[in-house]
Enzyme design. Structure first.
Site, PDB file in Angstrom:
ATOM      1  N   HIS A  96      -1.048  20.363  51.384  1.00  0.00           N
ATOM      2  CA  HIS A  96      -0.457  21.054  52.343  1.00  0.00           C
ATOM      3  C   HIS A  96       1.069  20.994  52.534  1.00  0.00           C
ATOM      4  CE1 HIS A  96       0.046  21.585  57.052  1.00  0.00           C
ATOM      5  NE2 HIS A  96      -0.395  22.715  56.669  1.00  0.00           N
ATOM      6  N   HIS A 147       8.841  26.283  56.513  1.00  0.00           N
ATOM      7  CA  HIS A 147       7.732  26.363  57.771  1.00  0.00           C
ATOM      8  C   HIS A 147       8.262  26.977  59.033  1.00  0.00           C
ATOM      9  CE1 HIS A 147       4.943  25.195  60.845  1.00  0.00           C
ATOM     10  NE2 HIS A 147       3.900  25.379  59.875  1.00  0.00           N
TER      11      HIS A 147
HETATM   12  O1  G3P Z   1      -3.157  26.252  55.651  1.00  0.00           O
HETATM   13  C1  G3P Z   1      -3.171  26.253  57.308  1.00  0.00           C
HETATM   14  C2  G3P Z   1      -1.962  25.477  57.753  1.00  0.00           C
HETATM   15  O2  G3P Z   1      -0.873  25.527  56.782  1.00  0.00           O
HETATM   16  C3  G3P Z   1      -1.902  26.481  58.838  1.00  0.00           C
HETATM   17  O3  G3P Z   1      -0.816  25.736  60.034  1.00  0.00           O
HETATM   18  O4  G3P Z   1       1.275  25.144  61.104  1.00  0.00           O
HETATM   19  O5  G3P Z   1       0.597  23.980  59.113  1.00  0.00           O
HETATM   20  O6  G3P Z   1       1.594  26.101  58.607  1.00  0.00           O
HETATM   21  P1  G3P Z   1       0.620  25.256  59.556  1.00  0.00           P
HETATM   22 CA    CA Z   2       0.978  26.559  56.576  1.00  0.00          CA
END
Ligand code: G3P
Ligand code: CA
Length: 256
Positions: free
Chosen positions: A18, A60
């Site tokens: 992630h 992000h």
């Molecule tokens: O892939 C799921 C996740 O990345 C979505 O939430 O806020 O971490 O981008 P966020």
């Molecule tokens: Ca994400």
């Protein structure tokens, strides 16, 4: 490197890093990608945004404040301006001088090694989402990365548009908070091939629907062994984790 088609046919839980290995390196940076690759993950999730001059960067938040030494909205700056920022010190002095990467930098790094999950952030109110999608699709096509890319978004209109413009692109619908629709309904409405939700959205009702319709499902964010068990019990196909090294290790130990 396996294509997404081949990955989908692979048995066992898929580990997705992630924002790279974002538990041990600053998220969405080259260092985070290198750490994730070192664990041998088959897929890395990243977030993309467009700069003022329509350059696709891996970042992000909509603002610079949390993860750089800059301040203000990302889309108010050109890439040249953003490239002067430090995107590593907020995490640790060890990563001082880390830059905001371009999407093209990340695709070059991943080429031949891992697939990418490109999360397209919801557009700002006055942003032309179709134009944004066109840019991102063009970059992926030019990099010859379509077979290795999963596009995801909470903004289902973006995914519907992408699916309507291109055949052969792989898309996953993220479940927005408070959305009570079942995964099967969302996939039917968006034309996406996969579904992604948060671990706390993986209710019995949702899991039953995933099982009934055999839906490819990613679950985030899974950082502990207990969360891994919950995701598996909820019928996850893939887990999205900040600690890919830890998750790969758990799964390896369990298999022996
Ligand atoms: O892939 C799921 C996740 O990345 C979505 O939430 O806020 O971490 O981008 P966020
Ligand atoms: Ca994400």
């Amino acid at each position: 490197m396996k294509t997404l088609h081949a990955l989908a046919r692979t048995k066992g839980l898929l580990v997705v890093a992630h924002r790279g290995a974002s538990g041990t390196a600053p998220e969405n940076t080259i260092s985070a990608m290198k750490k994730a690759l070192a664990c041998g993950v088959a897929m890395i999730e990243i977030d993309v945004r467009l700069t003022k001059d329509a350059t696709i960067i891996v970042f992000h938040d909509s603002t610079l404040d949390r993860t750089t030494n800059g301040t203000g909205k990302v889309r108010d700056f050109s890439f040249q301006e953003l490239s002067r920022l430090d995107a590593g010190s907020w995490f640790s002095e060890k990563f001082a001088g880390e830059k905001i990467p371009l999407l093209s930098d990340i695709l070059s790094l991943l080429r031949g090694k891992a697939c990418v999950n490109i999360e397209i952030k919801p557009p700002a109110k006055d942003e032309d989402f179709q134009k944004r999608i066109d840019h991102i699709a063009k970059a992926t096509l030019e990099a010859e990365f379509v077979d290795f890319t999963l596009f995801s978004s909470f903004h289902h209109e973006s995914l519907k548009y992408l699916n309507s413009r291109h055949t052969g692109f792989h898309t996953a619908a993220l479940l927005p908070p408070d959305d009570t629709r079942l995964p099967s309904q969302i996939l039917q409405e968006t034309g996406c091939g996969a579904f992604v939700c948060a671990l706390d959205q993986l209710s019995e009702r949702v899991s039953a629907d995933i099982s009934r319709h055999n839906i490819i499902t990613g679950v985030y964010t899974v950082n502990t062994e207990e969360e891994l068990r919950q995701a598996e019990a909820g019928k996850a196909t893939a887990i999205v984790t900040n600690y890919p090294e830890r998750m790969v290790q758990y799964l390896r130990e369990r298999a022996t």
